[in-house]
Design an enzyme around this catalytic site. Structure first.
Site, PDB file in Angstrom:
ATOM      1  N   ASP A   1      -7.531   8.541   1.206  1.00  8.87           N
ATOM      2  CA  ASP A   1      -8.210   7.520   2.022  1.00  8.87           C
ATOM      3  C   ASP A   1      -8.002   7.729   3.519  1.00  8.87           C
ATOM      4  OD1 ASP A   1      -9.357   6.301  -0.112  1.00  8.87           O
ATOM      5  OD2 ASP A   1      -8.111   4.505  -0.091  1.00  8.87           O
TER       6      ASP A   1
ATOM      7  N   THR B   1      -9.464   1.200  -9.040  1.00  3.45           N
ATOM      8  CA  THR B   1      -9.019  -0.134  -8.636  1.00  3.45           C
ATOM      9  C   THR B   1      -9.224  -1.263  -9.662  1.00  3.45           C
ATOM     10  OG1 THR B   1      -9.574   0.552  -6.409  1.00  3.45           O
ATOM     11  CG2 THR B   1      -9.029  -1.719  -6.665  1.00  3.45           C
TER      12      THR B   1
ATOM     13  N   GLU C   1      -3.836   8.130  -3.152  1.00  6.44           N
ATOM     14  CA  GLU C   1      -4.259   7.205  -2.084  1.00  6.44           C
ATOM     15  C   GLU C   1      -4.392   7.877  -0.719  1.00  6.44           C
ATOM     16  OE1 GLU C   1      -5.924   3.941  -2.505  1.00  6.44           O
ATOM     17  OE2 GLU C   1      -4.239   4.001  -3.875  1.00  6.44           O
TER      18      GLU C   1
ATOM     19  N   ASN D   1      -6.276   4.599  -6.498  1.00 10.70           N
ATOM     20  CA  ASN D   1      -7.421   5.193  -5.804  1.00 10.70           C
ATOM     21  C   ASN D   1      -8.455   5.687  -6.807  1.00 10.70           C
ATOM     22  OD1 ASN D   1      -9.064   5.852  -3.693  1.00 10.70           O
ATOM     23  ND2 ASN D   1      -8.136   7.828  -3.297  1.00 10.70           N
TER      24      ASN D   1
ATOM     25  N   ARG E   1       0.837  -1.199   0.000  1.00 13.02           N
ATOM     26  CA  ARG E   1       0.000   0.000   0.000  1.00 13.02           C
ATOM     27  C   ARG E   1       0.878   1.259   0.000  1.00 13.02           C
ATOM     28  NH1 ARG E   1      -5.308   1.580  -0.613  1.00 13.02           N
ATOM     29  NH2 ARG E   1      -6.185   2.763   1.119  1.00 13.02           N
TER      30      ARG E   1
ATOM     31  N   SER F   1      -8.025   0.853   3.815  1.00 14.04           N
ATOM     32  CA  SER F   1      -8.540   0.501   2.495  1.00 14.04           C
ATOM     33  C   SER F   1      -9.771  -0.388   2.617  1.00 14.04           C
ATOM     34  CB  SER F   1      -7.440  -0.266   1.752  1.00 14.04           C
ATOM     35  OG  SER F   1      -7.932  -0.874   0.591  1.00 14.04           O
TER      36      SER F   1
ATOM     37  N   THR G   1      -4.388  -0.464  -7.017  1.00 12.54           N
ATOM     38  CA  THR G   1      -5.169   0.750  -7.242  1.00 12.54           C
ATOM     39  C   THR G   1      -4.300   1.998  -7.311  1.00 12.54           C
ATOM     40  OG1 THR G   1      -7.087   2.003  -6.422  1.00 12.54           O
ATOM     41  CG2 THR G   1      -5.558   1.192  -4.769  1.00 12.54           C
TER      42      THR G   1
ATOM     43  N   GLY H   1     -13.841  -1.020  -6.733  1.00 14.24           N
ATOM     44  CA  GLY H   1     -15.009  -0.151  -6.565  1.00 14.24           C
ATOM     45  C   GLY H   1     -15.148   0.428  -5.170  1.00 14.24           C
ATOM     46  N   GLY H   2     -14.024   0.834  -4.580  1.00 19.96           N
ATOM     47  CA  GLY H   2     -14.051   1.559  -3.309  1.00 19.96           C
ATOM     48  C   GLY H   2     -14.768   0.786  -2.221  1.00 19.96           C
TER      49      GLY H   2
HETATM   50  N1  GLU Z   1      -8.528   3.593  -2.335  1.00 18.99           N
HETATM   51  C1  GLU Z   1      -9.523   2.583  -2.286  1.00 18.99           C
HETATM   52  C2  GLU Z   1      -9.208   1.579  -1.231  1.00 18.99           C
HETATM   53  O1  GLU Z   1      -8.115   1.274  -1.008  1.00 18.99           O
HETATM   54  C3  GLU Z   1      -9.637   1.851  -3.556  1.00 18.99           C
HETATM   55  C4  GLU Z   1      -9.945   2.771  -4.648  1.00 18.99           C
HETATM   56  C5  GLU Z   1     -11.328   2.627  -5.101  1.00 18.99           C
HETATM   57  O2  GLU Z   1     -11.702   1.551  -5.560  1.00 18.99           O
HETATM   58  O3  GLU Z   1     -12.029   3.602  -5.028  1.00 18.99           O
HETATM   59  O4  GLU Z   1     -10.041   1.048  -0.633  1.00 18.99           O
END
Ligand code: GLU
Length: 537
Positions: free
Chosen positions: A393, A351, A390, A371, A86, A420, A369, A441-442
């Site tokens: 986050d 991602t 990133e 992000n 990460r 994450s 990812t 997808g976050g």
């Molecule tokens: N930054 C997000 C995470 O690590 C992933 C990015 C995303 O899919 O939006 O959870």
């Protein structure tokens, strides 16, 4: 012959069973992963190649300017290993500034964490790879240099985010020829990135973390208000972590521990419900959706209250996921009542998840990812790297005040990794890996992986059926539960009768990739929502 036919088809969804398998969000990444497997490479070689190729062809989602997590099943040792690569906050991070996000465009370098991708992929290869490092990197370098066709997801993103993306000189040059978004099918090249990948192929991670490329990353980031230094890059370290493990209905589920909160949601949900109970509810019923949503909301609250980078925040994941605590939680969840969750903003969208498997039984489940779409939307001046955002986050105070807190365990700190949702997972039965899955997808990564795992383990659906099944989300604002378009009105009504506030969402940025073993043979699927691909032979 089968593989050739499948590879020729658009958006391949492998239906055949075989021994070698790969699924990813990039057709070329899947193809190159299969080539590695065919050329004597193992699942780990294939995953490294797929991650690098995906980073070239789907730069919306991932790349060497980002980072990720991998769960690796080492068949010879019968062991699941987690590698955390990460992104990490620079030493001189301006923590106060993070309370006043979003950053202005000319300050977007503040979002950039030290990229972990190259170090992480190298660590995977060093520990398990069978092919030469230069040979697993070469396909990505070649594709960046000679070009690739714009995929559907990239094509859509280039149009949808044109206003922002085209403002970055590096992105404009590559993705907006003559000021227009490159359309689906157009040939794109990133020759500078090709050269960077060639240097990494020849000299390993040193070529990235020290020397000219490192200088380019630092200068670009600092030019946009960031605090990254050469020392930060040089100090980057991949961390091996103990997988989060849950024994469930005869399966050993190995998933991602902190700094992800995704695995916690999966393990907590499995702890709350037995297979027989879920079967009784039925996978399409309002009762089933509701009970899963309740468990997920409780997990999100745990995430906000407790989870941070384990090297900085103090929390006991064993206790958080422990049977005792879950037994108490189960008492508070009911079919006819919905818990409201404090509202707070936590939205993510990028991602890439990929899975690979070889004929020796190794499997890799890897989520990577930058992000958000194209990360910080900041391309290095000479090395062609799209940098991550990133550090967005990290949680601002405003997001934890609804939980009665004044400090987030996931606050920005020098050298910390932000929490994450990424949930790479491998499931083992009788000492053999039988399922590898994960998603993009976050926030929906964790909720989708939880749903997909249950569709496979509790209901026995094939990978293809799992990825094609409707899913729901639990947004942190607006409704309590989002249904996918096309779900029956009766389902919405049923959920409403249980106290759920329901809306409808499109789910076209949320993908699940999966490999499952059925009677000793593998099946794979990529999610059509993001035009993913899969191949088996
Ligand atoms: N930054 C997000 C995470 O690590 C992933 C990015 C995303 O899919 O939006 O959870």
């Amino acid at each position: 012959m089968v593989a050739v036919l499948l590879l020729g088809a658009p958006d391949i969804q492998a239906q055949r069973a075989g021994q070698r398998a790969a699924a990813s969000e990039s057709k070329l990444a899947t193809r190159e992963a299969m080539r590695q497997l065919r050329s004597g490479g193992n699942a780990m070689d294939a995953a490294v190649t797929a991650a690098l190729v995906g980073g070239v062809t789907s730069p919306t989602s991932s790349g060497i300017g980002g980072g990720g997590f991998a769960v690796v099943w080492d068949a010879a040792k019968k062991q699941a290993v987690v590698l955390d690569f990460r992104e990490t906050a620079p030493k001189a991070i301006d923590t106060a500034a993070f309370e006043k996000r979003p950053f202005a465009w000319d300050q977007r370098g503040k979002y950039v964490g030290v990229p972990g991708e190259v170090a992480g992929l190298y660590a995977i290869h060093k520990r398990w790879g069978k092919r030469k490092w230069k040979d697993v990197v070469a396909p990505a370098a070649r594709i960046a240099t000679t070009g690739y066709k714009v995929g559907r997801h990239l094509g859509k993103a280039l149009k949808a985010y044109q206003n922002k993306l085209a403002q970055d000189a590096g992105l404009a040059r590559i993705f907006y020829p003559r000021g227009r978004p490159a359309p689906y099918g157009a040939l794109l090249k990133n020759e500078a990135l090709g050269k960077t990948l060639e240097a990494i192929a020849a000299r390993g991670p040193k070529a990235f973390y020290e020397g000219d490329i490192a200088k380019d990353i630092v200068a670009t980031t600092r030019g946009a208000g960031g605090a990254l230094t050469l020392a930060d890059l040089k100090a980057y370290q991949v961390k091996e972590r103990k997988p989060l493990h849950k024994k469930w209905e005869g399966y050993d589920v190995h998933t991602m521990p902190a700094p992800s909160a995704g695995g916690m949601m999966l393990v907590q949900t499995l702890s709350l419900y037995k297979k027989a109970y879920l079967e009784k509810l039925g996978r399409k019923s309002g009762a089933y959706y509701h009970m899963l949503a309740e468990s997920m909301r409780a997990s999100v609250a745990d995430r906000m209250r407790y989870v941070g980078d384990p090297d900085f925040a103090k929390f006991d994941m064993k206790k958080l996921t422990g049977d005792k605590r879950m037994a108490v939680r189960r008492q508070s969840l009911a079919l006819d009542r919905t818990h409201g969750m404090p509202r707070f903003g936590l939205e993510e969208h990028g991602t890439h998840h990929l899975v690979t498997s070889d004929s020796s039984g190794n499997m890799v489940s890897l989520t990577t990812t930058v992000n958000r779409v194209f990360g910080a939307k900041l391309t290095t001046a000479t090395s062609g790297i799209v940098l991550n955002d990133e550090l967005d986050d990290f949680t601002p105070v405003a997001a934890v005040t609804p939980f009665g807190m004044t400090k987030s365990p996931n606050r920005p700190r020098p050298g910390a990794r932000p929490v994450s949702s990424m949930t790479p997972t491998i499931v083992v039965q009788d000492g053999k890996a039988v399922l590898a899955l994960g998603g993009s997808g976050g926030m929906t990564i964790a909720t989708n992986v939880t749903q997909a795992t249950l569709l496979r383990l509790a209901f026995g659906l094939s990978p293809r059926k799992v990825t094609a099944s409707p899913r729901f989300a639990i947004p942190t604002r607006g409704a309590y539960l989002s249904l996918q378009k096309g779900e029956p009105e009766a389902l919405r009504k049923d959920l409403t009768s249980r106290g759920e506030i329901v809306n409808v969402q499109t789910f076209d940025t949320h993908a699940i990739q999966m490999i499952a073993v059925e009677k000793g043979r593998k099946q794979a699927a990529g999610d059509a929502r993001k035009h993913a691909s899969a191949s088996v032979e």
